[in-house]
Design a protein around this motif. Structure first.
Motif, PDB file in Angstrom:
ATOM      1  N   GLU A  18       0.810  -1.215   0.000  1.00 50.10           N
ATOM      2  CA  GLU A  18       0.000   0.000   0.000  1.00 50.10           C
ATOM      3  C   GLU A  18       0.850   1.275   0.000  1.00 50.10           C
ATOM      4  O   GLU A  18       0.345   2.354  -0.331  1.00 50.10           O
ATOM      5  N   ARG A  19       2.125   1.185   0.379  1.00 51.60           N
ATOM      6  CA  ARG A  19       2.982   2.373   0.446  1.00 51.60           C
ATOM      7  C   ARG A  19       4.151   2.285  -0.525  1.00 51.60           C
ATOM      8  O   ARG A  19       5.127   3.029  -0.395  1.00 51.60           O
ATOM      9  N   THR A  20       4.070   1.381  -1.484  1.00 53.16           N
ATOM     10  CA  THR A  20       5.127   1.265  -2.493  1.00 53.16           C
ATOM     11  C   THR A  20       4.500   1.210  -3.884  1.00 53.16           C
ATOM     12  O   THR A  20       3.360   0.741  -4.034  1.00 53.16           O
ATOM     13  N   PRO A  21       5.200   1.662  -4.912  1.00 53.80           N
ATOM     14  CA  PRO A  21       4.616   1.673  -6.265  1.00 53.80           C
ATOM     15  C   PRO A  21       4.407   0.267  -6.805  1.00 53.80           C
ATOM     16  O   PRO A  21       5.122  -0.679  -6.453  1.00 53.80           O
ATOM     17  N   GLY A  22       3.419   0.129  -7.681  1.00 49.82           N
ATOM     18  CA  GLY A  22       3.127  -1.162  -8.279  1.00 49.82           C
ATOM     19  C   GLY A  22       4.257  -1.720  -9.111  1.00 49.82           C
ATOM     20  O   GLY A  22       4.293  -2.926  -9.371  1.00 49.82           O
ATOM     21  N   THR A  23       5.178  -0.874  -9.541  1.00 51.94           N
ATOM     22  CA  THR A  23       6.320  -1.352 -10.326  1.00 51.94           C
ATOM     23  C   THR A  23       7.203  -2.304  -9.519  1.00 51.94           C
ATOM     24  O   THR A  23       7.993  -3.053 -10.106  1.00 51.94           O
ATOM     25  N   VAL A  24       7.076  -2.295  -8.196  1.00 53.95           N
ATOM     26  CA  VAL A  24       7.826  -3.239  -7.363  1.00 53.95           C
ATOM     27  C   VAL A  24       7.319  -4.663  -7.589  1.00 53.95           C
ATOM     28  O   VAL A  24       8.052  -5.634  -7.373  1.00 53.95           O
ATOM     29  N   ARG A  25       6.072  -4.806  -8.059  1.00 55.31           N
ATOM     30  CA  ARG A  25       5.441  -6.107  -8.279  1.00 55.31           C
ATOM     31  C   ARG A  25       4.929  -6.188  -9.721  1.00 55.31           C
ATOM     32  O   ARG A  25       3.719  -6.163  -9.960  1.00 55.31           O
ATOM     33  N   PRO A  26       5.834  -6.312 -10.691  1.00 57.32           N
ATOM     34  CA  PRO A  26       5.407  -6.263 -12.097  1.00 57.32           C
ATOM     35  C   PRO A  26       4.672  -7.511 -12.586  1.00 57.32           C
ATOM     36  O   PRO A  26       3.957  -7.452 -13.586  1.00 57.32           O
ATOM     37  N   GLU A  27       4.831  -8.651 -11.900  1.00 55.66           N
ATOM     38  CA  GLU A  27       4.211  -9.902 -12.334  1.00 55.66           C
ATOM     39  C   GLU A  27       3.334 -10.466 -11.215  1.00 55.66           C
ATOM     40  O   GLU A  27       3.528 -10.167 -10.034  1.00 55.66           O
ATOM     41  N   LEU A  28       2.385 -11.345 -11.608  1.00 50.51           N
ATOM     42  CA  LEU A  28       1.539 -11.976 -10.599  1.00 50.51           C
ATOM     43  C   LEU A  28       2.356 -12.769  -9.591  1.00 50.51           C
ATOM     44  O   LEU A  28       2.005 -12.839  -8.410  1.00 50.51           O
ATOM     45  N   ALA A  29       3.450 -13.350 -10.026  1.00 52.39           N
ATOM     46  CA  ALA A  29       4.310 -14.094  -9.103  1.00 52.39           C
ATOM     47  C   ALA A  29       4.854 -13.187  -8.011  1.00 52.39           C
ATOM     48  O   ALA A  29       5.074 -13.630  -6.877  1.00 52.39           O
ATOM     49  N   ASP A  30       5.058 -11.910  -8.329  1.00 58.03           N
ATOM     50  CA  ASP A  30       5.550 -10.957  -7.317  1.00 58.03           C
ATOM     51  C   ASP A  30       4.455 -10.616  -6.312  1.00 58.03           C
ATOM     52  O   ASP A  30       4.747 -10.285  -5.152  1.00 58.03           O
ATOM     53  N   VAL A  31       3.204 -10.694  -6.746  1.00 58.18           N
ATOM     54  CA  VAL A  31       2.075 -10.416  -5.861  1.00 58.18           C
ATOM     55  C   VAL A  31       1.780 -11.616  -4.961  1.00 58.18           C
ATOM     56  O   VAL A  31       1.489 -11.465  -3.769  1.00 58.18           O
ATOM     57  N   LEU A  32       1.894 -12.813  -5.523  1.00 56.64           N
ATOM     58  CA  LEU A  32       1.530 -14.020  -4.786  1.00 56.64           C
ATOM     59  C   LEU A  32       2.659 -14.538  -3.901  1.00 56.64           C
ATOM     60  O   LEU A  32       2.399 -15.128  -2.846  1.00 56.64           O
ATOM     61  N   GLY A  33       3.905 -14.333  -4.308  1.00 55.72           N
ATOM     62  CA  GLY A  33       5.029 -14.820  -3.526  1.00 55.72           C
ATOM     63  C   GLY A  33       5.270 -16.309  -3.711  1.00 55.72           C
ATOM     64  O   GLY A  33       4.549 -16.998  -4.438  1.00 55.72           O
TER      65      GLY A  33
ATOM     66  N   GLU B 245       0.321   6.048  -3.972  1.00 58.05           N
ATOM     67  CA  GLU B 245       0.979   5.230  -4.972  1.00 58.05           C
ATOM     68  C   GLU B 245      -0.014   4.648  -5.975  1.00 58.05           C
ATOM     69  O   GLU B 245      -1.166   4.357  -5.637  1.00 58.05           O
ATOM     70  N   ASP B 246       0.454   4.465  -7.214  1.00 58.28           N
ATOM     71  CA  ASP B 246      -0.265   3.666  -8.198  1.00 58.28           C
ATOM     72  C   ASP B 246       0.034   2.207  -7.877  1.00 58.28           C
ATOM     73  O   ASP B 246       1.188   1.786  -7.885  1.00 58.28           O
ATOM     74  N   LEU B 247      -0.988   1.422  -7.609  1.00 57.07           N
ATOM     75  CA  LEU B 247      -0.797   0.077  -7.083  1.00 57.07           C
ATOM     76  C   LEU B 247      -0.509  -0.972  -8.144  1.00 57.07           C
ATOM     77  O   LEU B 247      -0.262  -2.138  -7.814  1.00 57.07           O
ATOM     78  N   GLY B 248      -0.551  -0.594  -9.418  1.00 56.77           N
ATOM     79  CA  GLY B 248      -0.213  -1.530 -10.480  1.00 56.77           C
ATOM     80  C   GLY B 248      -1.150  -2.725 -10.502  1.00 56.77           C
ATOM     81  O   GLY B 248      -2.378  -2.580 -10.537  1.00 56.77           O
ATOM     82  N   LEU B 249      -0.584  -3.941 -10.455  1.00 52.53           N
ATOM     83  CA  LEU B 249      -1.404  -5.151 -10.502  1.00 52.53           C
ATOM     84  C   LEU B 249      -2.369  -5.250  -9.328  1.00 52.53           C
ATOM     85  O   LEU B 249      -3.400  -5.916  -9.414  1.00 52.53           O
ATOM     86  N   MET B 250      -2.025  -4.592  -8.213  1.00 49.60           N
ATOM     87  CA  MET B 250      -2.891  -4.641  -7.032  1.00 49.60           C
ATOM     88  C   MET B 250      -4.071  -3.676  -7.119  1.00 49.60           C
ATOM     89  O   MET B 250      -4.902  -3.631  -6.213  1.00 49.60           O
ATOM     90  N   ALA B 251      -4.169  -2.923  -8.201  1.00 48.06           N
ATOM     91  CA  ALA B 251      -5.231  -1.916  -8.328  1.00 48.06           C
ATOM     92  C   ALA B 251      -6.631  -2.476  -8.111  1.00 48.06           C
ATOM     93  O   ALA B 251      -7.452  -1.847  -7.435  1.00 48.06           O
ATOM     94  N   PRO B 252      -6.985  -3.656  -8.642  1.00 47.10           N
ATOM     95  CA  PRO B 252      -8.350  -4.162  -8.435  1.00 47.10           C
ATOM     96  C   PRO B 252      -8.705  -4.417  -6.981  1.00 47.10           C
ATOM     97  O   PRO B 252      -9.877  -4.634  -6.658  1.00 47.10           O
ATOM     98  N   ALA B 253      -7.694  -4.413  -6.093  1.00 45.33           N
ATOM     99  CA  ALA B 253      -7.955  -4.628  -4.666  1.00 45.33           C
ATOM    100  C   ALA B 253      -8.138  -3.341  -3.894  1.00 45.33           C
ATOM    101  O   ALA B 253      -8.670  -3.376  -2.777  1.00 45.33           O
ATOM    102  N   GLY B 254      -7.710  -2.172  -4.462  1.00 48.32           N
ATOM    103  CA  GLY B 254      -7.809  -0.973  -3.640  1.00 48.32           C
ATOM    104  C   GLY B 254      -7.427   0.343  -4.264  1.00 48.32           C
ATOM    105  O   GLY B 254      -7.133   1.298  -3.557  1.00 48.32           O
ATOM    106  N   GLN B 255      -7.441   0.476  -5.582  1.00 49.61           N
ATOM    107  CA  GLN B 255      -6.882   1.646  -6.254  1.00 49.61           C
ATOM    108  C   GLN B 255      -7.780   2.877  -6.267  1.00 49.61           C
ATOM    109  O   GLN B 255      -7.289   4.004  -6.270  1.00 49.61           O
ATOM    110  N   LEU B 256      -9.089   2.713  -6.259  1.00 49.70           N
ATOM    111  CA  LEU B 256      -9.991   3.770  -6.707  1.00 49.70           C
ATOM    112  C   LEU B 256     -10.079   4.984  -5.790  1.00 49.70           C
ATOM    113  O   LEU B 256      -9.902   4.895  -4.569  1.00 49.70           O
ATOM    114  N   TRP B 257     -10.393   6.116  -6.430  1.00 52.65           N
ATOM    115  CA  TRP B 257     -10.802   7.356  -5.787  1.00 52.65           C
ATOM    116  C   TRP B 257     -12.268   7.588  -6.163  1.00 52.65           C
ATOM    117  O   TRP B 257     -12.697   7.283  -7.268  1.00 52.65           O
ATOM    118  N   SER B 258     -13.052   8.150  -5.224  1.00 49.62           N
ATOM    119  CA  SER B 258     -14.446   8.422  -5.537  1.00 49.62           C
ATOM    120  C   SER B 258     -14.963   9.529  -4.625  1.00 49.62           C
ATOM    121  O   SER B 258     -14.246  10.046  -3.764  1.00 49.62           O
TER     122      SER B 258
END
Length: 461
Positions: free
Chosen positions: A126-141, A219-232
């Motif tokens: 949540e406090r780092t850019p999505g570029t740190v996790r460019p692939e799904l493997a980086d998100v899942l671990g 931050e722009d959450l990149g691949l994690m955007a569908p979990a929490g990116q939006l502004w409204s």
């Protein structure tokens, strides 16, 4: 003479709402806070407080909504289901290969029962850019599963990253583009976006032991955007609340939205009573069932609750990392309106003539399951309700089927078939409800009672 309730709230109700928002902003030590209320699909009140005199935000001010984003992602997945492009029981691998967790089903991902980890591997996503996790493997671990698949509720942000990637794979466009064309534009949510658009609040951390603040990164959450990116905004979320209550055929029909609101998994140990549907949180609040979602990201907290039965919803938004209890605040705003100005019932009207015939009327009245007495009542669209007439028992409403009989819509008999079994002369012998036999008299000689009836009949001591 007839009368209609006004759309506007009473002044006393509005003051109670504003007072509650003011207390939440003050005691929660938030730089600003917005609250809004929906009644019968329309925003009827909004109010705000701010630490800057004369600069209160309004219903058009954007805040980041965090995990409220998950509801939007879930709607996109349900649209794919309704179009026949997938089944909720499909394994993920069928539509999105190479994840390493392809055995989990789409329904399990939607309801957080896939057993996946709650968070992505370090650093804190949540406090780092999505570029740190460019692939799904980086998100899942390396070890994405924490629990047996399908066995328990365990909230998972990576699970919604997978759902967002599923949407992209099946639509051939980005998650953000699918969101805009399939939900935001049809519902008129012009002030909901993946990136902040002025006017918007800035995110702040308030020191827990001193009245000082620190700006939070956005931050722009990149691949994690569908979990929490939006502004409204409060106004947009009020429109979305109306959709969650009633559906909208341009996006998702009422039946599919109701399916989202149905518990998919029981709450885990220690969780507040309610459970989780398909992308929707469920909360029991003061004898009301609320549906919606909470959300938080560094600098922001948000909540949307809908009481479908009361026709009331509330939205709360604040720009502080912690402090304001937004879930409680939104629940209290719903409660204030529902109790101060309870919903008017619809006028009683007779059924349309076309829905009533003698055969249906003959089925109404008392029926006995063993010695338990139930009443069968005729409802709209040739449906029926079966309910106990005294003592505890299972109550259910049934929808008429085109070829005769009915299917259960709720409770123990959800999905079960009810039919009237007739004798050769056409008279009704009994009702069959999922093999349970209901007769006009309790254990009457000659009736179709499973196991038969003692020939000596009823007797005294």
């Amino acid at each position: 003479m007839t009368s209609s309730p006004f759309e506007a709230l009473l002044p006393s109700t509005e003051r109670a709402l504003l007072h509650r928002v003011a207390v939440a902003q003050s005691e929660g030590r938030s730089p600003s806070l917005v609250g809004a209320v929906v009644r019968d699909g329309k925003m009827v009140w909004s109010g705000s407080r701010s630490c800057v005199d004369g600069h209160d935000p309004d219903g058009d001010t954007q805040y980041r909504i965090g995990s409220l984003t998950k509801v939007f992602t879930a709607v996109l997945v349900m649209r794919l289901r309704d179009e026949g492009l997938l089944d909720l029981n499909d394994p993920l691998e069928k539509h999105l290969s190479g994840t390493g967790v392809g055995e989990v089903t789409i329904a399990q991902l939607l309801g957080h029962s896939a057993g996946l980890a709650a968070e992505a591997p370090a650093p804190w996503w949540e406090r780092t850019p999505g570029t740190v996790r460019p692939e799904l493997a980086d998100v899942l671990g390396e070890e994405p599963l924490r629990h047996a698949v399908g066995r328990r509720f365990h909230y998972s942000n990576p699970g919604y990253t997978l759902l967002g990637s599923l949407v992209e794979a099946m639509r051939g466009v980005s998650w953000e583009e699918a969101l805009r064309s399939e939900i935001l534009e049809p519902l008129g949510l012009a002030r909901t976006s993946a990136q902040p658009v002025a006017p918007h609040a800035g995110g702040w951390a308030v020191h827990p032991w001193a009245d000082v603040m620190l700006p939070e990164p956005s931050e722009d959450l990149g691949l994690m955007a569908p979990a929490g990116q939006l502004w409204s905004t409060a106004e947009d979320l009020c429109r979305f609340a109306g959709f969650l209550a009633q559906g909208d055929d341009r996006v998702l029909c009422a039946a599919s939205v109701e399916e989202m609101r149905t518990p998919a998994v029981a709450p885990g140990a220690g969780d507040r009573e309610g459970g989780y549907g398909l992308g929707v949180q469920l909360l029991r609040w003061d004898d009301r069932m609320l549906i919606g979602h909470t959300g938080s990201l560094p600098g922001f907290v948000a909540c949307l609750w809908v009481s479908v039965e009361d026709g009331v919803a509330a939205v709360t938004l604040a720009n502080a990392t912690s402090g304001p209890q937004m879930a409680a605040l939104a629940g209290e705003l719903v409660q204030i309106v529902a109790e101060a100005e309870p919903r008017f019932p619809e006028p009683w009207r007779p059924l349309p003539e076309a829905e009533v015939d003698q055969e249906l009327l003959e089925l109404t009245g008392p029926w006995y399951w063993g010695t338990y007495v139930f009443g069968l009542r005729l409802g709209p669209d040739r449906g029926v309700t079966l309910e106990p007439l005294r003592g505890p028992g299972r109550r259910a409403t049934f929808r008429a089927l085109p070829d005769g009989g009915w299917v259960g819509l709720n409770g123990y008999y959800l999905g079960e078939n009810l039919r009237a079994v007739r004798r050769p002369d056409g008279s009704v012998s009994h009702l069959d409800l999922g093999s349970f036999v209901f007769t006009r008299e309790p254990y009457e000689q000659g009736d179709a009672v499973p196991g038969g009836v003692d020939e000596a009949g009823w007797r005294g001591l």
